[in-house]
Design an enzyme around this catalytic site. Structure first.
Site: not given
Ligand code: G3I
Length: 332
Positions: A149, A188, A224, A254, A256
């Site tokens: 990105e 990507n 997405h 990715e 969905d």
């Molecule tokens: O690990 C922490 C945890 O310790 C904490 O308790 C919890 C609550 O704050 O947060 C956890 O981290 C989260 C992480 O996912 C792991 O679950 C983050 O807050 C959360 O923002 C993060 O979201 C991820 C997101 O990328 C981040 O921007 C999504 O799961 C993930 O599906 C998403 O994936 C991205 C790709 O990497 C790139 N393309 C877009 C896609 C969707 O945004």
């Protein structure tokens, strides 16, 4: 083999028997396609059905979060590979390819990365991260999302801490190639599945990298999308073809499809199935499209759980979208 694996394998068999038709991975393999899912490794230990469905239906895994900078190098020089190692071990046990995601991204960076580093300091930080992470899994990862990105929704390069180093993108790809010559290196992005200003900007960026001899092997289109997405309307096939003509491998990385919009639930589930079918068809018709990945296993753990975007519901029951993929893979 400890008891847990026997129970998991038995569950896998029983669920497979209950499942009408062959699993997606068996059908995909016959078409020379890898079909993948994004994985949260902790769920492999917590939820036997998550692991069983993943192993049965997919032949590629991608780390949803555990191979991102913020997860791996939380403090400078301190690496945490436990979760990533768990995913690698599961993939090996179930003969699955692995996609590393992601080395350079403006999101999910640890706080220390915003330390106002000089270009020389950032070059060292970037090189050490990539050498450590890519080097650890040398020979075991099929694809790396080296850059994720970089181009914003305005079709311009995003602000990122890496930009203090003007040629950070080129360096990232070169460091990754040196650390693992066997991994295919990808750019990507999302919102670039069809023709338009953003995909034009990405095309120009990747064309420029290729012309400079940067070791770039492929491009990932995240997909997405929502129920209104139409590959034909956005001219997705033409868009993928121009990237293919750059000599790049094409991956859907990715996918969905948000189950949000007008109509009854049954109507929306059918629309969702149509979108999945049409995107898979575009991939199957593009000779250089080799990977088709869903951004999760079950709606229950999707980053967009509320919009039920995947092909298995929260109880691991296949949705119309699953059968659309299955039928599309079975078509000649
Ligand atoms: O690990 C922490 C945890 O310790 C904490 O308790 C919890 C609550 O704050 O947060 C956890 O981290 C989260 C992480 O996912 C792991 O679950 C983050 O807050 C959360 O923002 C993060 O979201 C991820 C997101 O990328 C981040 O921007 C999504 O799961 C993930 O599906 C998403 O994936 C991205 C790709 O990497 C790139 N393309 C877009 C896609 C969707 O945004």
């Amino acid at each position: 083999m400890p008891f847990r694996w026997w129970s998991l394998m038995l569950m896998c068999l029983l669920v497979a028997l209950a499942q009408s038709g062959p699993p997606l991975r068996a059908l995909a393999e016959k078409r020379g396609l890898q079909i993948g899912a994004a994985v949260e490794p902790s769920l492999l230990l917590q939820d036997p059905e998550y692991a069983a469905v993943l192993a049965r239906e997919f032949n590629l895994v991608v780390a949803e979060n555990v191979m991102k900078w913020g997860a791996l190098q939380t403090s400078r020089g301190q690496f945490n590979f436990g979760a990533a190692d768990l995913l690698m071990d599961f993939a090996r046990k179930h003969r699955m390819a692995v996609r590393g995601h992601t080395l350079v991204w403006h999101q999910q960076l640890p706080r220390w990365m915003y330390g106002g580093f000089s270009a020389a300091e950032m070059e060292t930080i970037l090189r050490e991260h990539i050498q450590t992470v890519v080097g650890r899994y040398r020979g075991r990862i099929a694809y790396w999302d080296v850059a994720n990105e970089v181009i914003g929704d305005d079709a311009r390069p995003r602000a990122t801490p890496f930009e203090v180093l003007p040629d950070y993108l080129e360096k990232a790809f070169r460091y990754a190639r040196a650390a693992d010559p066997g991994a295919k290196l990808f750019y990507n992005d999302y919102g670039a599945e069809g023709l338009g200003p953003k995909s034009d900007a990405i095309y120009a960026l990747l064309k420029g990298l290729k012309e400079k001899g940067v070791p770039l092997d492929g491009v990932g289109f995240q997909a997405h999308v929502d129920l209104n997405f139409s590959p034909a309307a956005v001219r997705m096939a033409e868009n993928l073809e121009r990237f293919a003509r750059l000599g790049l491998e094409i991956h859907i990385t990715e996918m969905d499809v948000r189950l949000v919009g007008p109509g009854s639930r049954a109507e929306r589930l059918e629309k969702q199935a149509r979108v999945y079918r049409e995107v898979l068809q575009v991939c199957l018709r593009q000779p250089r499209c080799k990977v088709f990945t869903l951004w999760g296993v079950s709606d229950a753990f999707s980053w967009r759980a509320a919009s039920e975007p995947l092909v298995f519901d929260a109880d691991y029951q296949p949705k119309p979208a699953y059968f659309a993929l299955q039928q599309t893979l079975q078509q000649p």
